[in-house]
Design a protein around this motif. Structure first.
Motif, PDB file in Angstrom:
ATOM      1  N   GLY A  62     -12.934 -30.636   5.176  1.00 59.73           N
ATOM      2  CA  GLY A  62     -12.961 -29.537   6.132  1.00 59.73           C
ATOM      3  C   GLY A  62     -11.681 -28.711   6.089  1.00 59.73           C
ATOM      4  N   TYR A  63     -10.564 -29.369   5.820  1.00 62.73           N
ATOM      5  CA  TYR A  63      -9.265 -28.710   5.696  1.00 62.73           C
ATOM      6  C   TYR A  63      -9.313 -27.689   4.551  1.00 62.73           C
ATOM      7  CZ  TYR A  63      -4.121 -28.570   4.892  1.00 62.73           C
ATOM      8  OH  TYR A  63      -2.805 -28.200   4.722  1.00 62.73           O
ATOM      9  N   PHE A  64      -9.768 -28.136   3.397  1.00 63.39           N
ATOM     10  CA  PHE A  64      -9.904 -27.233   2.248  1.00 63.39           C
ATOM     11  C   PHE A  64     -10.902 -26.110   2.546  1.00 63.39           C
ATOM     12  CE2 PHE A  64      -7.650 -28.516  -1.615  1.00 63.39           C
ATOM     13  CZ  PHE A  64      -7.096 -29.720  -1.220  1.00 63.39           C
ATOM     14  N   ALA A  65     -12.037 -26.475   3.137  1.00 55.67           N
ATOM     15  CA  ALA A  65     -13.100 -25.492   3.387  1.00 55.67           C
ATOM     16  C   ALA A  65     -12.617 -24.405   4.342  1.00 55.67           C
ATOM     17  CB  ALA A  65     -14.330 -26.192   3.953  1.00 55.67           C
ATOM     18  N   GLU A  66     -11.879 -24.807   5.377  1.00 59.02           N
ATOM     19  CA  GLU A  66     -11.425 -23.815   6.354  1.00 59.02           C
ATOM     20  C   GLU A  66     -10.404 -22.865   5.734  1.00 59.02           C
ATOM     21  OE1 GLU A  66     -10.184 -25.483  10.132  1.00 59.02           O
ATOM     22  OE2 GLU A  66      -9.653 -23.486  10.903  1.00 59.02           O
ATOM     23  N   ILE A  67      -9.510 -23.397   4.910  1.00 63.18           N
ATOM     24  CA  ILE A  67      -8.530 -22.509   4.257  1.00 63.18           C
ATOM     25  C   ILE A  67      -9.237 -21.564   3.286  1.00 63.18           C
ATOM     26  CG2 ILE A  67      -6.477 -22.381   2.798  1.00 63.18           C
ATOM     27  CD1 ILE A  67      -5.641 -25.116   3.916  1.00 63.18           C
ATOM     28  N   LYS A  68     -10.210 -22.079   2.555  1.00 62.29           N
ATOM     29  CA  LYS A  68     -10.931 -21.217   1.601  1.00 62.29           C
ATOM     30  C   LYS A  68     -11.680 -20.096   2.318  1.00 62.29           C
ATOM     31  CE  LYS A  68     -11.053 -24.157  -2.368  1.00 62.29           C
ATOM     32  NZ  LYS A  68     -11.613 -25.353  -2.967  1.00 62.29           N
ATOM     33  N   GLU A  69     -12.198 -20.415   3.493  1.00 58.65           N
ATOM     34  CA  GLU A  69     -12.882 -19.381   4.258  1.00 58.65           C
ATOM     35  C   GLU A  69     -11.886 -18.312   4.727  1.00 58.65           C
ATOM     36  OE1 GLU A  69     -15.639 -21.074   7.114  1.00 58.65           O
ATOM     37  OE2 GLU A  69     -15.430 -19.212   8.279  1.00 58.65           O
ATOM     38  N   LEU A  70     -10.716 -18.774   5.198  1.00 61.55           N
ATOM     39  CA  LEU A  70      -9.688 -17.820   5.626  1.00 61.55           C
ATOM     40  C   LEU A  70      -9.267 -16.910   4.475  1.00 61.55           C
ATOM     41  CD1 LEU A  70      -7.245 -19.877   7.882  1.00 61.55           C
ATOM     42  CD2 LEU A  70      -8.565 -17.855   8.548  1.00 61.55           C
ATOM     43  N   GLN A  71      -9.187 -17.485   3.275  1.00 60.52           N
ATOM     44  CA  GLN A  71      -8.783 -16.696   2.098  1.00 60.52           C
ATOM     45  C   GLN A  71      -9.724 -15.512   1.882  1.00 60.52           C
ATOM     46  OE1 GLN A  71      -8.822 -19.851  -0.823  1.00 60.52           O
ATOM     47  NE2 GLN A  71      -6.613 -20.227  -0.643  1.00 60.52           N
ATOM     48  N   GLN A  72     -11.002 -15.670   2.294  1.00 63.19           N
ATOM     49  CA  GLN A  72     -11.981 -14.592   2.122  1.00 63.19           C
ATOM     50  C   GLN A  72     -11.875 -13.544   3.221  1.00 63.19           C
ATOM     51  OE1 GLN A  72     -13.742 -14.786  -0.707  1.00 63.19           O
ATOM     52  NE2 GLN A  72     -12.667 -16.732  -0.981  1.00 63.19           N
ATOM     53  N   THR A  73     -11.296 -13.918   4.352  1.00 65.39           N
ATOM     54  CA  THR A  73     -11.395 -13.016   5.498  1.00 65.39           C
ATOM     55  C   THR A  73     -10.081 -12.369   5.914  1.00 65.39           C
ATOM     56  OG1 THR A  73     -11.169 -14.958   6.922  1.00 65.39           O
ATOM     57  CG2 THR A  73     -13.401 -14.181   6.517  1.00 65.39           C
ATOM     58  N   VAL A  74      -8.938 -12.852   5.438  1.00 62.60           N
ATOM     59  CA  VAL A  74      -7.679 -12.227   5.864  1.00 62.60           C
ATOM     60  C   VAL A  74      -7.025 -11.478   4.710  1.00 62.60           C
ATOM     61  CG1 VAL A  74      -7.242 -13.879   7.709  1.00 62.60           C
ATOM     62  CG2 VAL A  74      -6.295 -14.293   5.448  1.00 62.60           C
ATOM     63  N   ASP A  75      -6.087 -10.588   5.064  1.00 66.03           N
ATOM     64  CA  ASP A  75      -5.548  -9.687   4.052  1.00 66.03           C
ATOM     65  C   ASP A  75      -4.188 -10.131   3.492  1.00 66.03           C
ATOM     66  OD1 ASP A  75      -4.219  -9.317   6.387  1.00 66.03           O
ATOM     67  OD2 ASP A  75      -4.370  -7.123   6.432  1.00 66.03           O
ATOM     68  N   ILE A  76      -3.795 -11.369   3.755  1.00 67.84           N
ATOM     69  CA  ILE A  76      -2.597 -11.882   3.085  1.00 67.84           C
ATOM     70  C   ILE A  76      -2.969 -13.191   2.376  1.00 67.84           C
ATOM     71  CG2 ILE A  76      -0.893 -10.810   4.651  1.00 67.84           C
ATOM     72  CD1 ILE A  76      -0.563 -13.574   5.985  1.00 67.84           C
ATOM     73  N   PRO A  77      -2.226 -13.549   1.330  1.00 71.13           N
ATOM     74  CA  PRO A  77      -2.554 -14.797   0.638  1.00 71.13           C
ATOM     75  C   PRO A  77      -2.371 -16.016   1.542  1.00 71.13           C
ATOM     76  CG  PRO A  77      -1.075 -13.432  -0.694  1.00 71.13           C
ATOM     77  CD  PRO A  77      -1.126 -12.816   0.679  1.00 71.13           C
ATOM     78  N   VAL A  78      -3.310 -16.925   1.466  1.00 69.40           N
ATOM     79  CA  VAL A  78      -3.266 -18.180   2.222  1.00 69.40           C
ATOM     80  C   VAL A  78      -3.330 -19.321   1.213  1.00 69.40           C
ATOM     81  CG1 VAL A  78      -4.315 -19.552   4.058  1.00 69.40           C
ATOM     82  CG2 VAL A  78      -4.544 -17.055   4.088  1.00 69.40           C
ATOM     83  N   LYS A  79      -2.278 -20.125   1.174  1.00 63.02           N
ATOM     84  CA  LYS A  79      -2.197 -21.181   0.177  1.00 63.02           C
ATOM     85  C   LYS A  79      -2.572 -22.543   0.781  1.00 63.02           C
ATOM     86  CE  LYS A  79      -1.020 -18.385  -3.037  1.00 63.02           C
ATOM     87  NZ  LYS A  79       0.293 -18.105  -3.577  1.00 63.02           N
ATOM     88  N   ILE A  80      -3.059 -23.419  -0.091  1.00 61.32           N
ATOM     89  CA  ILE A  80      -3.445 -24.767   0.337  1.00 61.32           C
ATOM     90  C   ILE A  80      -2.362 -25.750  -0.084  1.00 61.32           C
ATOM     91  CG2 ILE A  80      -5.255 -26.528   0.354  1.00 61.32           C
ATOM     92  CD1 ILE A  80      -7.203 -24.469  -0.706  1.00 61.32           C
ATOM     93  N   GLY A  81      -1.632 -26.226   0.905  1.00 62.60           N
ATOM     94  CA  GLY A  81      -0.604 -27.213   0.630  1.00 62.60           C
ATOM     95  C   GLY A  81      -0.861 -28.466   1.442  1.00 62.60           C
ATOM     96  N   ALA A  82       0.051 -29.405   1.338  1.00 63.81           N
ATOM     97  CA  ALA A  82       0.024 -30.584   2.201  1.00 63.81           C
ATOM     98  C   ALA A  82       1.435 -31.114   2.285  1.00 63.81           C
ATOM     99  CB  ALA A  82      -0.915 -31.651   1.649  1.00 63.81           C
ATOM    100  N   GLU A  83       1.742 -31.733   3.417  1.00 64.96           N
ATOM    101  CA  GLU A  83       3.003 -32.456   3.533  1.00 64.96           C
ATOM    102  C   GLU A  83       2.668 -33.932   3.323  1.00 64.96           C
ATOM    103  OE1 GLU A  83       5.046 -32.328   7.327  1.00 64.96           O
ATOM    104  OE2 GLU A  83       6.917 -33.043   6.425  1.00 64.96           O
ATOM    105  N   VAL A  84       3.258 -34.504   2.278  1.00 68.48           N
ATOM    106  CA  VAL A  84       2.896 -35.859   1.859  1.00 68.48           C
ATOM    107  C   VAL A  84       4.091 -36.778   2.075  1.00 68.48           C
ATOM    108  CG1 VAL A  84       2.053 -37.263  -0.062  1.00 68.48           C
ATOM    109  CG2 VAL A  84       1.421 -34.833   0.073  1.00 68.48           C
ATOM    110  N   ASP A  85       3.859 -37.876   2.765  1.00 69.24           N
ATOM    111  CA  ASP A  85       4.929 -38.863   2.941  1.00 69.24           C
ATOM    112  C   ASP A  85       5.235 -39.526   1.610  1.00 69.24           C
ATOM    113  OD1 ASP A  85       3.712 -39.006   5.947  1.00 69.24           O
ATOM    114  OD2 ASP A  85       5.827 -39.588   5.862  1.00 69.24           O
TER     115      ASP A  85
END
Ligand SMILES: [Zn+2]
Ligand SMILES: [Zn+2]
Length: 268
Positions: A62-85
């Protein structure tokens, strides 16, 4: 270019607010590219699952899916990262699991020393009995191993061990120099994380001596607010840019598909 590469979401259980809200606030503050970096599921890193600390494994889709959806709808780049311990000794486990996902970048962070969550306000009392110089040595040794592991693109809040204002009593320049040399050799990028200004220490991560050394050695930097609530998205990044420029930085790192490019910092 101003980016905010360290945004959390309500998914990790200790942050509030939804992605679209973080994005809107960051944009209002002049951020031109955002990246979400919520806490990667601890149970996938060989740890016990802990509620309220990280996303759960089943939330990643769902995390990936929500970011991918945002990438289609907003006008600035949205990157998929993670903070990993980063857990010293568990590099193999981490490498295998992380290879299964298409991240734009990974922030590696140390939040635990011998199982002690030293950034947690509720565990703060444990600093009292410690030899702080020894603690710093231990923490930065873990940071060096994190960089040397090659698992991550960015080291998160580099000197967060100072969060509650405990500094070694003597000169610790040697630790700073050695850490920065390792960062340079490994090619990892450092985030200038503004959340330290909101913490008891009142100093961004990393502090001036670290930044100066990174500049001297040519260690690349990027920017992050480490927002855990919507009001902190993009916060103080303008101040961070001014500091970086004053120290002589002219570019910041941006990432796509785990590849780094350098972009000019805006004039101040
Ligand atoms: Zn967090
Ligand atoms: Zn963190």
């Amino acid at each position: 270019m101003i980016v905010d590469y360290h945004l959390h979401t309500s998914r990790c259980g200790h942050a509030t607010g939804e992605m679209a809200e973080y994005l809107a606030t960051a944009r209002k503050r002049g951020v031109e590219e955002v990246g979400f970096a919520d806490h990667f599921p601890l149970e996938l890193l060989g740890e016990a699952r802990k509620k309220g600390i990280s996303m759960a494994a089943e939330e990643l889709e769902g995390y990936f899916a929500e970011i991918k959806e945002l990438q289609q709808t907003v006008d600035i780049p949205v990157k998929i990262g993670a903070e990993v311990d980063y857990f010293p000794g568990r590099e193999e486990t981490a490498a295998q699991v992380l290879a299964g996902y298409d991240f734009d970048y990974l922030i590696g962070s140390v939040h635990y020393l011998d199982g002690w969550d030293f950034t947690h306000p509720g565990r703060r009392d444990l600093y009292a009995g410690k030899d702080i110089m020894e603690l710093y040595r231990q923490y930065f040794a873990a940071i060096c191993r994190l960089a040397e592991s090659g698992l991550f693109d960015i080291v998160g809040h580099l000197d967060v061990i100072k969060k509650f204002g405990y500094f070694p009593p003597g000169d610790w320049t040697e630790i700073i120099d050695k850490t920065c040399r390792v960062l340079k050799e490994t090619g990892i990028c450092v985030e200038f994380n503004t959340s330290g200004w909101r913490a008891p220490v009142g100093e961004a991560y990393p502090g001036p001596a670290f930044l100066q050394k990174c500049r001297e050695l040519g260690v690349p930097v990027t920017l992050g607010s480490d927002a855990h609530s919507v009001r902190d998205a993009g916060r103080d990044l303008d101040r961070a840019v001014r500091i970086l420029r004053r120290l002589g930085f002219r570019e910041i790192a941006v990432f796509s598909g785990r590849r780094r490019t350098m972009c000019p910092l805006p004039p101040v």
